[in-house]
Design a protein around this motif. Structure first.
Motif, PDB file in Angstrom:
ATOM      1  N   LYS A 120      -6.874   2.054  -5.809  1.00  0.00           N
ATOM      2  CA  LYS A 120      -6.366   0.764  -5.350  1.00  0.00           C
ATOM      3  C   LYS A 120      -4.902   0.898  -4.938  1.00  0.00           C
ATOM      4  O   LYS A 120      -4.113   1.596  -5.564  1.00  0.00           O
ATOM      5  CB  LYS A 120      -6.492  -0.271  -6.464  1.00  0.00           C
ATOM      6  CG  LYS A 120      -7.931  -0.569  -6.871  1.00  0.00           C
ATOM      7  CD  LYS A 120      -7.979  -1.555  -8.024  1.00  0.00           C
ATOM      8  CE  LYS A 120      -9.410  -1.806  -8.463  1.00  0.00           C
ATOM      9  NZ  LYS A 120      -9.472  -2.719  -9.636  1.00  0.00           N
ATOM     10  N   ASN A 121      -4.550   0.194  -3.858  1.00  0.00           N
ATOM     11  CA  ASN A 121      -3.176   0.133  -3.353  1.00  0.00           C
ATOM     12  C   ASN A 121      -2.656   1.484  -2.876  1.00  0.00           C
ATOM     13  O   ASN A 121      -1.446   1.699  -2.837  1.00  0.00           O
ATOM     14  CB  ASN A 121      -2.227  -0.442  -4.404  1.00  0.00           C
ATOM     15  CG  ASN A 121      -2.634  -1.843  -4.841  1.00  0.00           C
ATOM     16  OD1 ASN A 121      -3.046  -2.652  -4.017  1.00  0.00           O
ATOM     17  ND2 ASN A 121      -2.531  -2.115  -6.136  1.00  0.00           N
TER      18      ASN A 121
ATOM     19  N   ILE B  79       0.851  -1.191   0.000  1.00  0.00           N
ATOM     20  CA  ILE B  79       0.000   0.000   0.000  1.00  0.00           C
ATOM     21  C   ILE B  79       0.888   1.243   0.000  1.00  0.00           C
ATOM     22  O   ILE B  79       1.805   1.361   0.815  1.00  0.00           O
ATOM     23  CB  ILE B  79      -0.920   0.028   1.241  1.00  0.00           C
ATOM     24  CG1 ILE B  79      -1.809  -1.216   1.270  1.00  0.00           C
ATOM     25  CG2 ILE B  79      -1.771   1.301   1.235  1.00  0.00           C
ATOM     26  CD1 ILE B  79      -2.761  -1.339   0.092  1.00  0.00           C
ATOM     27  N   VAL B  80       0.620   2.161  -0.927  1.00  0.00           N
ATOM     28  CA  VAL B  80       1.382   3.397  -1.021  1.00  0.00           C
ATOM     29  C   VAL B  80       0.721   4.450  -0.135  1.00  0.00           C
ATOM     30  O   VAL B  80      -0.453   4.783  -0.317  1.00  0.00           O
ATOM     31  CB  VAL B  80       1.438   3.896  -2.476  1.00  0.00           C
ATOM     32  CG1 VAL B  80       2.200   5.219  -2.560  1.00  0.00           C
ATOM     33  CG2 VAL B  80       2.098   2.855  -3.375  1.00  0.00           C
ATOM     34  N   HIS B  81       1.453   4.968   0.820  1.00  0.00           N
ATOM     35  CA  HIS B  81       0.943   5.998   1.727  1.00  0.00           C
ATOM     36  C   HIS B  81       1.176   7.370   1.103  1.00  0.00           C
ATOM     37  O   HIS B  81       2.307   7.739   0.793  1.00  0.00           O
ATOM     38  CB  HIS B  81       1.634   5.905   3.090  1.00  0.00           C
ATOM     39  CG  HIS B  81       1.238   4.686   3.866  1.00  0.00           C
ATOM     40  ND1 HIS B  81       1.779   4.361   5.081  1.00  0.00           N
ATOM     41  CD2 HIS B  81       0.339   3.705   3.587  1.00  0.00           C
ATOM     42  CE1 HIS B  81       1.232   3.249   5.526  1.00  0.00           C
ATOM     43  NE2 HIS B  81       0.351   2.835   4.647  1.00  0.00           N
ATOM     44  N   VAL B  82       0.086   8.121   0.934  1.00  0.00           N
ATOM     45  CA  VAL B  82       0.108   9.364   0.172  1.00  0.00           C
ATOM     46  C   VAL B  82      -0.221  10.552   1.064  1.00  0.00           C
ATOM     47  O   VAL B  82      -1.132  10.501   1.890  1.00  0.00           O
ATOM     48  CB  VAL B  82      -0.904   9.312  -1.001  1.00  0.00           C
ATOM     49  CG1 VAL B  82      -0.893  10.616  -1.791  1.00  0.00           C
ATOM     50  CG2 VAL B  82      -0.618   8.126  -1.920  1.00  0.00           C
ATOM     51  N   ALA B  83       0.521  11.633   0.873  1.00  0.00           N
ATOM     52  CA  ALA B  83       0.197  12.921   1.501  1.00  0.00           C
ATOM     53  C   ALA B  83      -0.274  13.867   0.404  1.00  0.00           C
ATOM     54  O   ALA B  83       0.383  13.989  -0.638  1.00  0.00           O
ATOM     55  CB  ALA B  83       1.401  13.504   2.220  1.00  0.00           C
TER      56      ALA B  83
ATOM     57  N   ILE C 150      -0.171   5.663  -8.835  1.00  0.00           N
ATOM     58  CA  ILE C 150       0.061   4.616  -7.832  1.00  0.00           C
ATOM     59  C   ILE C 150       0.543   3.329  -8.501  1.00  0.00           C
ATOM     60  O   ILE C 150       1.454   2.650  -8.003  1.00  0.00           O
ATOM     61  CB  ILE C 150      -1.218   4.362  -7.016  1.00  0.00           C
ATOM     62  CG1 ILE C 150      -1.632   5.634  -6.254  1.00  0.00           C
ATOM     63  CG2 ILE C 150      -1.023   3.199  -6.054  1.00  0.00           C
ATOM     64  CD1 ILE C 150      -0.595   6.174  -5.302  1.00  0.00           C
ATOM     65  N   THR C 151      -0.045   2.988  -9.640  1.00  0.00           N
ATOM     66  CA  THR C 151       0.375   1.792 -10.367  1.00  0.00           C
ATOM     67  C   THR C 151       1.814   1.920 -10.849  1.00  0.00           C
ATOM     68  O   THR C 151       2.592   0.962 -10.806  1.00  0.00           O
ATOM     69  CB  THR C 151      -0.563   1.547 -11.562  1.00  0.00           C
ATOM     70  OG1 THR C 151      -1.908   1.364 -11.077  1.00  0.00           O
ATOM     71  CG2 THR C 151      -0.149   0.307 -12.346  1.00  0.00           C
TER      72      THR C 151
END
Length: 350
Positions: A29-30, A6-10, A310-311
């Motif tokens: 997703k993810n 899982i990519v954590h995004v700010a 994200i992909t």
């Protein structure tokens, strides 16, 4: 950076365009949106309430801590370079709202930091969310309009008369220009992408006659020459209406107006997911209710640029629109600005 499932995004900047797109990460997703950052505390509180209580901060440095993988930067133009470079140097993946920066020099700094970091770095362009442009590119690449002869692109709206004098968009320095960098950057990008060619020279005129609060141009009209021989016109306006992209060929044309209306004449039938032409050599017109100027109302949109970002991180691939492309777009903007000031043709990158 070690890739996680899982990519954590700010999200950096929660108002303006970000207010229109911030919910996307709840459906991506993810990806997990873990922090909201905005200098305006009230904007942060409102965005957090809308997004299920996601933590927020008014300090950009809070997004550079360990545990945050990627930053989506949707702040005013003049903050892009400082924030993107800091994020890339901290090993973060970065997606920057267009334009990449206010100047070529700032964009070069971002591109350099991206090369050094080895992370995914891209520029968000809303037109790439829209399947009509992808199908237009497919039509052109298949030769369904014959050989490309010319391109006409226009980015325009009447927001120039509504922007307050104390808003950052009124500042020549903070925006990097006026209507051309703010509204025609889509046109510049689309013109090259759609026909897979590069603009090599421009000649432009600009003025500001109707938008006293705008520090730069409120109308620009530029002609251009592509390396492959096609010609083009690039227009912007803060004081009149209509976005339009048209590519003309020896056997037809493709026009997309306001991101939702198409008119085409092709030399053969075409069956796309959106664009369908049943009869060749006859103009075909249609309006698509699922597309709006800055929004695509399609569930599981295959062209969702935030999902693509994200992909790209997960698969260690380039962003859909790289920062190198963003830098090239600004070189064209710079050439247009110089041509208008100096009243002469200017080669891109000279």
């Amino acid at each position: 950076m070690t890739m996680k499932a899982i990519v954590h995004v700010a999200l950096i900047g929660c108002g303006g365009m970000a207010a229109m797109i911030r919910k996307r990460y709840l459906e991506t997703k993810n990806a997990k949106l873990v922090l909201l950052v905005d200098s305006n505390e009230e904007v942060c509180r409102k965005a957090s309430a809308e997004l299920r209580g996601i933590p927020w901060s008014t300090r950009f440095v809070d997004a550079l801590v360990e545990g945050i993988d990627a930053l989506d930067i949707s702040t005013p133009n003049y903050l892009h370079a400082e924030q993107a470079v800091a994020a890339l140097q901290a090993g973060k993946h970065v997606l920057v709202q267009k334009p990449l920066a206010t100047t070529v020099q700032e964009a070069e700094a971002i591109a350099h930091a991206a090369r050094e970091s080895g992370t995914v770095a891209g520029m968000y362009m809303s037109f790439y969310d829209n399947g009509l442009y992808h199908e237009a590119k497919d039509i052109i690449s298949r030769g369904l309009i014959g050989e490309v002869t010319s391109v006409r692109c226009r980015g325009a709206g009447v927001s120039g008369k509504y922007i307050p004098a104390d808003n950052w968009r009124s500042s020549l320095v903070k925006t990097g220009g006026g209507s051309f960098i703010q509204l025609a950057l889509h046109s510049v990008n689309m013109a090259e992408w759609l026909i897979d060619d590069e603009i090599e020279e421009v000649f432009a005129y600009s003025h500001n006659r109707f938008s006293p609060n705008i520090g730069g141009d409120d109308v620009t009209s530029a002609t251009c020459r592509f390396r492959g021989g096609a010609l083009g016109t690039l227009e912007s306006s803060y004081c009149s209406y209509q976005y339009v992209v048209t590519v003309y060929g020896t056997e037809g044309y493709v026009t997309i107006t306001n991101n939702r209306e198409t008119e085409l004449m092709l030399n053969a039938r075409y069956e796309g997911s959106f664009i369908q032409v049943k009869e060749p050599n006859i103009p075909t017109r249609r309006t698509y209710e699922e597309f709006r100027m800055a929004e695509v109302c399609i569930e599981n949109n295959p062209y969702n640029q935030h999902q693509a970002f994200i992909t790209a991180i997960a698969e260690n691939k380039s962003a859909t629109v790289t920062v190198e492309t963003g830098l090239r777009n600004l070189r064209i903007v710079d050439a247009v600005h110089r041509s208008a000031r100096e009243h002469r043709p200017v080669e891109v990158g000279s």
